[in-house]
Enzyme design. Structure first.
Site: not given
Lengths: 469, 113
Positions: A398-400, A439
């Site tokens: 997700n965050d990446v 995060a």
């Protein structure tokens, strides 16, 4: 065995360890490298055994210890699931740290055995400082790794635990440790006093290790694991100075710099400074700022739609993340890739440096599922290719992939290098829910027109896609 | 006497420092050349090799007090042997576990075709 010959053999084993790491520059030479490492270790152990005084009791103890630990290690190595590798590495770090503590204690209790005492049985200030460094770093490695293990293994929540005044407490602990080292120097390492001070120092270091790791959130775990790797090396090196052993010195330096470099790579992968990671608390404050009141719609898809689109695509890039590891979806994923390849689709994998919970985590899982390593690409090698891909298939990451890192200066992850999946014709996200990433940051990509959300357990979804293919 | 010795010869500590410093640089260059795909095996193998601390544990486990040493010295040596034994067990878990798990991982990396 003469001391000179022993010293030369320790040097040989140090060189073999260097070659072991050198072998890892490519998967083709890595197995050979591992073999060098084993030979180096065997040389170091045999050299030591030939240099010490050996009676029956000692022999029984040494061989018993080796057999006991060795069997446990071998069983663990055989049984451990590849998805549990981060926990395992953390657990192993803790053992190195604890072993360092006991070796340092032994050097203090019986310096004569190591030949490091003065004529009157006392220890040099220098030896005591080296020894204290060894025990301090060793104990921090131990307790820090235990916490890291508990967080990675799910025995403890991954959320950061922020004690009030924790920086002040930490500073006080380090200050206290310095005072204790001076006090230890004052005793010249002799007597019950020296031993008590030693154990108090150990206790201080253990507490410091716990406090160092608990404020660090789960998303920063790759840095923590690398950092503890580095510490275990520095502990070994400090004892290498005390014990005047070249193999320990070289190995400590190698492992120490290895962990430091990995920490640096992980920090760069998240655009964070090492200091900010150590200070901890990341992932706590960000979660609040998600709801801005704008109604947004998400396009949900089913396995059939996903299968249809991918079957007719020319190129699919798969982006795996920690969610894939949790769902154990790597084997189903590999099957999907095979089915797509049979349809003439080009399939590649894109790995972000901090995907997963430790450096290289995704690569190992894909290798376990028999994905050839020349299909797997690092961020900088594949990022420009998303523009030519018809589908970016994001599974458990997700965050990446969050474009906010590139275009939203208010985002906590702004500046972090991300995989530009949005340049692909269609972006498919396999997630269990629409929740924010590790995060705690919302991904605006979910609401774009060319995004298709596949909300289900990663493994189940991929299996359904495989059926539809 | 001590002053004369140190004026004429270099403290062996300096040589150890030299080895350590150079090894840090070797480590720096060697580790940067490790392919990112093998970072997990790298951690596992560094784990295994840092357990070379077992050499200290072996020496401790074989510590013998001189015959005729007083009781407190004998007790200290007894503790030393115990510490040595514990450290041998801990380090050998790592040595065997670390190398074998690395081997297991590396065996999985295959080329296309």
């Amino acid at each position: 065995m003469s001391a000179n010959l022993a010293a030369v053999l320790y040097l040989v084993s140090g060189v073999l360890f260097i070659m072991a790491l050198r072998g890892l520059s490519s998967p083709a030479s890595a197995r050979q490298g591992n073999l060098y490492g084993m030979v180096g270790m065997a040389i170091a152990i045999i050299t030591t055994l030939l240099s010490i005084r050996f009676d029956f009791g000692t022999m029984a103890m040494v061989l018993g210890g080796l057999a006991l630990g060795g069997t446990a290690g071998a069983v663990i190595a055989r049984r451990i699931a590849m998805t549990a590798m981060p926990q395992l590495v953390a657990a192993f770090h803790s053992l190195v740290g604890l072993a360092a503590v006991f070796v340092a204690a032994a050097a203090l209790y019986a310096p004569e055995a190591f030949g490091i005492n003065n004529a009157d049985g006392s220890l040099h200030m220098q030896s005591l400082v080296e020894l204290s460094l060894g025990v301090f770093i060793g104990a921090v490695t131990f307790s820090g790794s235990v916490i890291a293990f508990a967080k990675l293994n799910g025995n403890m929540s991954g959320a950061p635990i922020l004690l009030p005044m924790r920086h002040i407490i930490n500073l006080a602990l380090v200050g206290g440790a310095v005072v204790l080292v001076f006090m230890l120097g004052g005793t010249h390492g002799v007597g019950a006093n020296a031993q008590s001070i030693f154990w108090i120092l150990t206790l201080v270091a253990l507490v410091f290790g716990v406090l160092l790791i608990i404020p660090i959130g789960g998303a920063d775990m790759p840095v923590v694991v690398s950092m503890l790797n580095s510490y275990s090396g520095w502990a070994a090196a400090a004892l290498g100075f005390t014990l005047e052993n070249t193999a320990l010195l070289i190995t400590g330096a190698l492992v120490g710099s290895s962990g430091a470099i990995l920490s640096y790579i992980m920090c760069k992968g998240m655009n964070r400074s090492f200091i900010s990671v150590i200070m901890g608390g990341f992932g706590e404050t960000a979660a609040a700022a998600t709801d801005d009141g704008i109604e947004r719609t998400v396009k949900r898809g089913a396995a059939d739609d996903a299968a249809f689109i991918m079957k007719n695509a020319g190129k699919v890039i798969i982006v795996p993340g920690y969610g894939m590891a949790v769902a154990q979806a790597q084997h189903a994923l590999k099957e999907m890739a095979n089915l797509l390849k049979e349809e003439g689709v080009e399939v590649k994998y894109a790995i972000h440096p901090v995907a997963g919970r430790m450096p290289g985590h995704m690569n190992v899982l894909l290798a376990e599922a028999d994905v050839p390593y020349d299909d797997v690409f690092e961020l900088e090698d594949i990022n420009t290719e998303f523009g030519t891909a018809d589908v970016a298939f994001v599974i458990g990451a997700n965050d990446v992939t969050n474009p906010a890192a590139e275009d939203d200066p208010t985002s906590p992850i702004y500046g972090m290098p991300v995989l530009n999946v949005w340049n692909a014709g269609t972006v498919m996200f396999i997630k269990r829910s629409l929740g924010a990433g590790y995060a705690g940051i919302e991904n605006p990509l979910f609401f774009r027109d060319n995004t298709m959300m596949l909300l289900m357990d990663a493994k189940k979804m991929v299996e359904e896609i495989n059926k539809a293919l | 006497m001590l002053a004369i010795a140190s004026a004429l010869s270099v403290d062996p500590f300096v040589f150890r420092l030299a080895i350590f410093t150079l090894a840090c640089f070797v480590g720096y260059f060697v580790v940067w050349s490790v392919t990112p795909a093998l970072h997990t095996p790298l951690m596992a193998v560094t784990n295994a090799i840092s357990s070379v601390i077992i050499v200290g544990a072996l020496i401790a486990a074989s510590a013998h007090a001189f015959i005729g040493s007083d009781e407190s010295v004998k007790a200290a040596f007894g503790m030393t042997r115990l510490f040595g034994f514990i450290a041998i067990v801990l380090a050998s878990v790592n040595i065997f576990g670390g190398f074998l798990v690395t081997q297991r991982m590396l065996a999985m990396y295959k080329k296309k075709g």
